[in-house]
Design a protein around this motif. Sequence first.
Motif, mmCIF file in Angstrom:
data_model
loop_
_atom_site.group_PDB
_atom_site.id
_atom_site.type_symbol
_atom_site.label_atom_id
_atom_site.label_comp_id
_atom_site.label_asym_id
_atom_site.label_seq_id
_atom_site.Cartn_x
_atom_site.Cartn_y
_atom_site.Cartn_z
ATOM 1 N N GLN A 90 2.342 -3.419 11.250
ATOM 2 C CA GLN A 90 2.546 -4.854 11.025
ATOM 3 C C GLN A 90 4.014 -5.194 10.780
ATOM 4 O OE1 GLN A 90 -0.607 -6.789 8.451
ATOM 5 N NE2 GLN A 90 -1.362 -4.689 8.392
ATOM 6 N N ILE A 91 4.758 -4.274 10.159
ATOM 7 C CA ILE A 91 6.180 -4.548 9.934
ATOM 8 C C ILE A 91 7.050 -3.933 11.035
ATOM 9 C CG2 ILE A 91 5.914 -4.781 7.437
ATOM 10 C CD1 ILE A 91 7.038 -1.955 7.131
ATOM 11 N N ILE A 109 -6.032 -5.372 4.332
ATOM 12 C CA ILE A 109 -4.847 -4.564 4.651
ATOM 13 C C ILE A 109 -4.315 -4.976 6.018
ATOM 14 C CG2 ILE A 109 -4.112 -2.257 5.364
ATOM 15 C CD1 ILE A 109 -4.163 -2.337 2.421
ATOM 16 N N ASP A 110 -5.242 -5.160 6.965
ATOM 17 C CA ASP A 110 -4.842 -5.462 8.342
ATOM 18 C C ASP A 110 -4.224 -6.842 8.511
ATOM 19 O OD1 ASP A 110 -5.771 -2.975 9.082
ATOM 20 O OD2 ASP A 110 -7.741 -3.697 9.712
ATOM 21 N N CYS A 111 -4.364 -7.697 7.506
ATOM 22 C CA CYS A 111 -3.751 -9.031 7.614
ATOM 23 C C CYS A 111 -2.621 -9.212 6.608
ATOM 24 C CB CYS A 111 -4.802 -10.130 7.436
ATOM 25 S SG CYS A 111 -5.466 -10.286 5.764
ATOM 26 N N ALA A 112 -2.188 -8.138 5.972
ATOM 27 C CA ALA A 112 -1.117 -8.246 4.968
ATOM 28 C C ALA A 112 0.140 -8.864 5.568
ATOM 29 C CB ALA A 112 -0.802 -6.875 4.385
ATOM 30 N N GLY A 113 0.438 -8.532 6.807
ATOM 31 C CA GLY A 113 1.623 -9.065 7.461
ATOM 32 C C GLY A 113 1.570 -10.562 7.687
ATOM 33 N N ASP A 114 0.362 -11.143 7.630
ATOM 34 C CA ASP A 114 0.211 -12.583 7.817
ATOM 35 C C ASP A 114 0.556 -13.378 6.561
ATOM 36 O OD1 ASP A 114 -0.695 -12.166 10.408
ATOM 37 O OD2 ASP A 114 -2.798 -12.096 9.803
ATOM 38 N N CYS A 115 0.566 -12.695 5.410
ATOM 39 C CA CYS A 115 0.751 -13.452 4.165
ATOM 40 C C CYS A 115 1.743 -12.833 3.183
ATOM 41 C CB CYS A 115 -0.599 -13.646 3.462
ATOM 42 S SG CYS A 115 -1.501 -12.121 3.082
ATOM 43 N N MET A 125 -4.174 6.131 6.797
ATOM 44 C CA MET A 125 -4.614 5.158 7.799
ATOM 45 C C MET A 125 -4.179 3.742 7.404
ATOM 46 S SD MET A 125 -8.500 4.184 8.941
ATOM 47 C CE MET A 125 -8.775 3.347 7.359
ATOM 48 N N LEU A 126 -4.264 3.452 6.103
ATOM 49 C CA LEU A 126 -3.822 2.143 5.626
ATOM 50 C C LEU A 126 -2.311 1.977 5.792
ATOM 51 C CD1 LEU A 126 -5.989 1.781 2.375
ATOM 52 C CD2 LEU A 126 -6.491 0.956 4.677
ATOM 53 N N ILE A 127 -1.577 3.074 5.556
ATOM 54 C CA ILE A 127 -0.124 3.040 5.767
ATOM 55 C C ILE A 127 0.182 2.754 7.238
ATOM 56 C CG2 ILE A 127 1.996 4.414 5.774
ATOM 57 C CD1 ILE A 127 0.908 5.868 3.291
ATOM 58 N N GLU A 128 -0.573 3.384 8.136
ATOM 59 C CA GLU A 128 -0.375 3.139 9.568
ATOM 60 C C GLU A 128 -0.503 1.649 9.900
ATOM 61 O OE1 GLU A 128 -2.810 5.387 12.188
ATOM 62 O OE2 GLU A 128 -2.173 7.325 11.426
ATOM 63 N N SER A 129 -1.546 1.025 9.355
ATOM 64 C CA SER A 129 -1.760 -0.397 9.622
ATOM 65 C C SER A 129 -0.579 -1.227 9.133
ATOM 66 C CB SER A 129 -3.048 -0.878 8.935
ATOM 67 O OG SER A 129 -3.185 -2.282 9.055
ATOM 68 N N ARG A 183 2.379 2.719 21.874
ATOM 69 C CA ARG A 183 2.094 1.290 21.791
ATOM 70 C C ARG A 183 2.864 0.642 20.635
ATOM 71 N NH1 ARG A 183 -3.041 1.587 21.450
ATOM 72 N NH2 ARG A 183 -3.492 1.190 23.655
ATOM 73 N N VAL A 184 2.927 1.325 19.486
ATOM 74 C CA VAL A 184 3.634 0.766 18.337
ATOM 75 C C VAL A 184 5.134 0.708 18.603
ATOM 76 C CG1 VAL A 184 4.144 1.053 15.873
ATOM 77 C CG2 VAL A 184 1.835 1.478 16.723
ATOM 78 N N TYR A 185 5.673 1.722 19.284
ATOM 79 C CA TYR A 185 7.098 1.661 19.655
ATOM 80 C C TYR A 185 7.348 0.476 20.590
ATOM 81 C CZ TYR A 185 9.011 5.872 17.512
ATOM 82 O OH TYR A 185 9.486 6.794 16.600
ATOM 83 N N LEU A 186 6.435 0.265 21.532
ATOM 84 C CA LEU A 186 6.590 -0.846 22.465
ATOM 85 C C LEU A 186 6.526 -2.180 21.717
ATOM 86 C CD1 LEU A 186 6.861 -1.716 25.419
ATOM 87 C CD2 LEU A 186 4.358 -1.733 25.571
ATOM 88 N N GLU A 187 5.566 -2.315 20.790
ATOM 89 C CA GLU A 187 5.455 -3.537 19.990
ATOM 90 C C GLU A 187 6.703 -3.773 19.144
ATOM 91 O OE1 GLU A 187 1.929 -2.840 17.746
ATOM 92 O OE2 GLU A 187 0.561 -3.331 19.391
#
Length: 256
Positions: free
Chosen positions: A207-208, A162-168, A199-203, A235-239
Amino acid sequence: MNNDKKQKLIDLGAERLAHALLEIAVLNDAADDLVERLIATPKENIQRFKKKLAGLKRSKRFIDWRGASGFARDLTMLLQDLKSGVSDPLTGVEMVAAFYETDEDIFERCDDSGGDVGDVFRHDAKEVFVAYALRCADKPKVADIILDLNRKNGYGVRDALIDCAGDCLPDPVIRTMIARLQGLADKDKDEYGRRRHLMLIESLARQIKDAKLFEKTRIASWGKLSTAAFIDIARVYLESGDVEAAHLWLNKIPED
Protein backbone atom coordinates in the motif's frame (compact mmCIF):
# COMPACT_ATOMS: atom_id res chain seq x y z
CA MET A 1 -36.54 6.60 -14.24
CA ASN A 2 -35.58 6.62 -10.55
CA ASN A 3 -35.39 10.43 -10.55
CA ASP A 4 -38.88 10.55 -12.06
CA LYS A 5 -40.22 8.26 -9.33
CA LYS A 6 -38.47 10.31 -6.68
CA GLN A 7 -40.08 13.51 -7.89
CA LYS A 8 -43.53 11.90 -8.00
CA LEU A 9 -43.09 10.70 -4.42
CA ILE A 10 -42.04 14.19 -3.35
CA ASP A 11 -45.15 15.55 -5.03
CA LEU A 12 -47.33 13.24 -2.94
CA GLY A 13 -46.46 15.22 0.18
CA ALA A 14 -45.14 14.27 3.60
CA GLU A 15 -48.41 13.04 5.10
CA ARG A 16 -49.21 10.51 2.37
CA LEU A 17 -45.63 9.23 2.39
CA ALA A 18 -45.72 8.86 6.18
CA HIS A 19 -48.92 6.79 5.94
CA ALA A 20 -47.38 4.62 3.21
CA LEU A 21 -44.23 4.01 5.23
CA LEU A 22 -46.23 2.98 8.28
CA GLU A 23 -48.31 0.57 6.20
CA ILE A 24 -45.16 -1.04 4.77
CA ALA A 25 -43.55 -1.15 8.23
CA VAL A 26 -46.42 -3.29 9.53
CA LEU A 27 -45.77 -5.86 6.80
CA ASN A 28 -41.96 -5.89 6.72
CA ASP A 29 -39.45 -5.99 9.60
CA ALA A 30 -36.71 -4.31 7.56
CA ALA A 31 -39.06 -1.47 6.65
CA ASP A 32 -40.09 -1.13 10.29
CA ASP A 33 -36.43 -0.93 11.28
CA LEU A 34 -35.86 1.77 8.67
CA VAL A 35 -38.76 3.82 10.02
CA GLU A 36 -37.44 3.48 13.56
CA ARG A 37 -34.03 4.68 12.43
CA LEU A 38 -35.48 7.64 10.54
CA ILE A 39 -37.49 8.91 13.50
CA ALA A 40 -34.83 8.21 16.15
CA THR A 41 -32.44 10.82 17.49
CA PRO A 42 -28.68 10.22 17.00
CA LYS A 43 -28.42 9.18 20.66
CA GLU A 44 -31.27 6.71 20.22
CA ASN A 45 -29.62 5.25 17.12
CA ILE A 46 -26.41 4.69 19.09
CA GLN A 47 -28.45 2.90 21.74
CA ARG A 48 -30.12 0.82 19.02
CA PHE A 49 -26.70 -0.13 17.66
CA LYS A 50 -25.36 -1.16 21.06
CA LYS A 51 -28.51 -3.13 21.90
CA LYS A 52 -28.41 -5.02 18.60
CA LEU A 53 -24.68 -5.66 18.96
CA ALA A 54 -25.20 -7.14 22.43
CA GLY A 55 -28.02 -9.26 21.01
CA LEU A 56 -25.71 -10.66 18.33
CA LYS A 57 -23.26 -11.79 21.00
CA ARG A 58 -25.95 -13.44 23.14
CA SER A 59 -27.97 -15.13 20.44
CA LYS A 60 -27.67 -18.89 19.99
CA ARG A 61 -30.06 -19.18 17.05
CA PHE A 62 -28.48 -20.98 14.10
CA ILE A 63 -28.91 -19.36 10.70
CA ASP A 64 -28.79 -21.79 7.79
CA TRP A 65 -27.74 -20.95 4.25
CA ARG A 66 -31.30 -19.99 3.29
CA GLY A 67 -31.44 -17.30 5.95
CA ALA A 68 -27.89 -15.99 5.55
CA SER A 69 -28.67 -13.31 2.95
CA GLY A 70 -31.47 -11.90 5.11
CA PHE A 71 -29.17 -11.96 8.13
CA ALA A 72 -26.54 -10.08 6.09
CA ARG A 73 -29.14 -7.40 5.34
CA ASP A 74 -29.85 -7.13 9.07
CA LEU A 75 -26.14 -6.57 9.73
CA THR A 76 -26.05 -3.90 7.05
CA MET A 77 -29.00 -2.16 8.70
CA LEU A 78 -27.12 -2.32 11.98
CA LEU A 79 -24.23 -0.41 10.41
CA GLN A 80 -26.74 2.13 9.11
CA ASP A 81 -27.87 2.72 12.71
CA LEU A 82 -24.26 3.45 13.57
CA LYS A 83 -23.83 5.90 10.69
CA SER A 84 -27.06 7.66 11.67
CA GLY A 85 -26.09 7.95 15.31
CA VAL A 86 -22.38 8.62 15.57
CA SER A 87 -20.79 11.83 14.35
CA ASP A 88 -17.56 11.73 16.40
CA PRO A 89 -14.94 9.99 14.22
CA LEU A 90 -13.01 8.19 16.97
CA THR A 91 -16.21 6.91 18.56
CA GLY A 92 -17.27 5.68 15.12
CA VAL A 93 -13.96 3.86 14.62
CA GLU A 94 -14.26 2.21 18.03
CA MET A 95 -17.83 1.11 17.42
CA VAL A 96 -17.05 -0.39 14.01
CA ALA A 97 -14.20 -2.24 15.74
CA ALA A 98 -16.77 -3.56 18.24
CA PHE A 99 -18.81 -4.77 15.26
CA TYR A 100 -15.79 -6.71 13.95
CA GLU A 101 -15.35 -8.29 17.37
CA THR A 102 -18.69 -10.07 16.93
CA ASP A 103 -17.27 -12.11 14.03
CA GLU A 104 -16.71 -15.26 16.06
CA ASP A 105 -20.19 -15.18 17.61
CA ILE A 106 -21.74 -14.62 14.19
CA PHE A 107 -19.86 -17.13 12.06
CA GLU A 108 -20.09 -19.91 14.63
CA ARG A 109 -23.88 -19.89 14.30
CA CYS A 110 -24.23 -19.07 10.63
CA ASP A 111 -23.87 -21.10 7.42
CA ASP A 112 -22.28 -18.44 5.25
CA SER A 113 -21.41 -20.74 2.37
CA GLY A 114 -22.73 -18.08 -0.02
CA GLY A 115 -20.43 -15.41 1.45
CA ASP A 116 -23.13 -12.78 2.05
CA VAL A 117 -22.35 -12.32 5.75
CA GLY A 118 -18.60 -12.24 5.16
CA ASP A 119 -19.09 -9.55 2.54
CA VAL A 120 -20.70 -7.29 5.15
CA PHE A 121 -17.44 -7.40 7.13
CA ARG A 122 -15.14 -7.22 4.11
CA HIS A 123 -16.96 -4.41 2.33
CA ASP A 124 -19.80 -2.61 4.16
CA ALA A 125 -18.17 -2.45 7.61
CA LYS A 126 -14.79 -1.63 6.07
CA GLU A 127 -16.27 1.32 4.18
CA VAL A 128 -17.88 2.67 7.35
CA PHE A 129 -14.58 2.24 9.22
CA VAL A 130 -12.62 4.11 6.54
CA ALA A 131 -15.16 6.95 6.47
CA TYR A 132 -14.74 7.52 10.20
CA ALA A 133 -10.97 6.93 10.18
CA LEU A 134 -10.43 9.54 7.47
CA ARG A 135 -12.02 12.18 9.69
CA CYS A 136 -10.29 11.03 12.87
CA ALA A 137 -7.40 13.29 13.92
CA ASP A 138 -5.75 10.63 16.08
CA LYS A 139 -4.31 8.45 13.32
CA PRO A 140 -1.97 6.48 15.67
CA LYS A 141 -5.04 5.50 17.70
CA VAL A 142 -6.76 4.24 14.56
CA ALA A 143 -3.63 2.21 13.75
CA ASP A 144 -3.63 0.73 17.26
CA ILE A 145 -7.26 -0.31 16.87
CA ILE A 146 -6.54 -2.01 13.54
CA LEU A 147 -3.57 -3.90 14.96
CA ASP A 148 -5.37 -4.88 18.16
CA LEU A 149 -8.26 -6.28 16.13
CA ASN A 150 -5.88 -8.32 14.01
CA ARG A 151 -4.37 -10.12 16.99
CA LYS A 152 -7.27 -12.49 16.38
CA ASN A 153 -8.68 -13.25 12.95
CA GLY A 154 -10.07 -16.76 13.07
CA TYR A 155 -12.62 -16.10 10.35
CA GLY A 156 -10.44 -14.07 7.99
CA VAL A 157 -12.49 -10.86 7.92
CA ARG A 158 -10.54 -8.53 10.20
CA ASP A 159 -7.57 -8.16 7.85
CA ALA A 160 -9.90 -6.16 5.58
CA LEU A 161 -8.92 -3.24 7.82
CA ILE A 162 -5.21 -3.91 7.28
CA ASP A 163 -5.83 -3.95 3.53
CA CYS A 164 -7.44 -0.51 3.62
CA ALA A 165 -4.95 1.17 5.97
CA GLY A 166 -3.51 3.11 3.05
CA ASP A 167 -6.93 4.65 2.41
CA CYS A 168 -7.10 6.33 5.81
CA LEU A 169 -3.61 6.49 7.35
CA PRO A 170 -0.45 8.41 6.35
CA ASP A 171 2.74 6.55 5.42
CA PRO A 172 4.63 7.33 8.68
CA VAL A 173 1.83 5.77 10.76
CA ILE A 174 1.76 2.73 8.48
CA ARG A 175 5.53 2.32 8.86
CA THR A 176 5.05 2.33 12.64
CA MET A 177 2.46 -0.43 12.19
CA ILE A 178 4.96 -2.38 10.10
CA ALA A 179 7.62 -2.05 12.81
CA ARG A 180 5.20 -3.35 15.43
CA LEU A 181 4.19 -6.29 13.26
CA GLN A 182 7.83 -7.10 12.53
CA GLY A 183 8.52 -7.14 16.27
CA LEU A 184 5.62 -9.56 16.78
CA ALA A 185 6.83 -11.76 13.92
CA ASP A 186 10.35 -11.88 15.36
CA LYS A 187 9.03 -13.00 18.75
CA ASP A 188 6.41 -15.49 17.52
CA LYS A 189 7.64 -19.06 17.92
CA ASP A 190 4.62 -20.44 16.07
CA GLU A 191 5.35 -20.60 12.33
CA TYR A 192 1.73 -19.93 11.35
CA GLY A 193 1.56 -16.88 13.62
CA ARG A 194 4.88 -15.59 12.32
CA ARG A 195 3.79 -15.92 8.70
CA ARG A 196 0.50 -14.24 9.46
CA HIS A 197 2.30 -11.17 10.83
CA LEU A 198 4.55 -11.13 7.77
CA MET A 199 1.52 -11.39 5.47
CA LEU A 200 0.08 -8.27 7.09
CA ILE A 201 3.41 -6.49 6.59
CA GLU A 202 3.27 -7.45 2.90
CA SER A 203 -0.15 -5.82 2.55
CA LEU A 204 1.04 -2.61 4.22
CA ALA A 205 4.28 -2.54 2.22
CA ARG A 206 2.32 -2.84 -1.00
CA GLN A 207 0.00 0.00 0.00
CA ILE A 208 2.89 2.40 0.63
CA LYS A 209 4.61 1.13 -2.54
CA ASP A 210 7.69 -0.15 -0.73
CA ALA A 211 8.57 -2.94 -3.11
CA LYS A 212 11.91 -3.75 -1.48
CA LEU A 213 10.19 -4.31 1.87
CA PHE A 214 7.56 -6.48 0.17
CA GLU A 215 10.31 -8.55 -1.47
CA LYS A 216 12.26 -8.90 1.78
CA THR A 217 9.15 -9.92 3.70
CA ARG A 218 8.01 -12.50 1.15
CA ILE A 219 11.45 -14.13 1.20
CA ALA A 220 11.51 -14.10 5.01
CA SER A 221 8.08 -15.69 5.08
CA TRP A 222 8.61 -18.53 2.61
CA GLY A 223 12.32 -18.85 1.86
CA LYS A 224 12.25 -20.64 -1.49
CA LEU A 225 9.93 -18.68 -3.76
CA SER A 226 7.20 -20.15 -5.94
CA THR A 227 6.32 -18.89 -9.41
CA ALA A 228 3.36 -17.04 -7.88
CA ALA A 229 5.74 -15.29 -5.45
CA PHE A 230 8.01 -14.12 -8.29
CA ILE A 231 4.96 -12.68 -10.05
CA ASP A 232 3.70 -11.00 -6.86
CA ILE A 233 7.05 -9.33 -6.24
CA ALA A 234 7.28 -8.20 -9.87
CA ARG A 235 3.76 -6.79 -9.68
CA VAL A 236 4.56 -4.73 -6.56
CA TYR A 237 7.71 -3.33 -8.20
CA LEU A 238 5.62 -2.38 -11.23
CA GLU A 239 2.98 -0.72 -9.01
CA SER A 240 5.80 1.17 -7.32
CA GLY A 241 7.01 2.51 -10.66
CA ASP A 242 10.15 0.38 -10.99
CA VAL A 243 9.59 -1.30 -14.35
CA GLU A 244 13.18 -2.54 -14.62
CA ALA A 245 13.03 -4.39 -11.31
CA ALA A 246 9.66 -5.86 -12.28
CA HIS A 247 11.19 -7.28 -15.47
CA LEU A 248 14.15 -8.67 -13.53
CA TRP A 249 11.85 -10.56 -11.18
CA LEU A 250 9.77 -11.94 -14.02
CA ASN A 251 12.96 -13.15 -15.70
CA LYS A 252 13.86 -15.07 -12.52
CA ILE A 253 10.89 -17.42 -12.96
CA PRO A 254 12.27 -20.91 -13.65
CA GLU A 255 11.43 -22.15 -17.13
CA ASP A 256 10.48 -25.59 -15.87
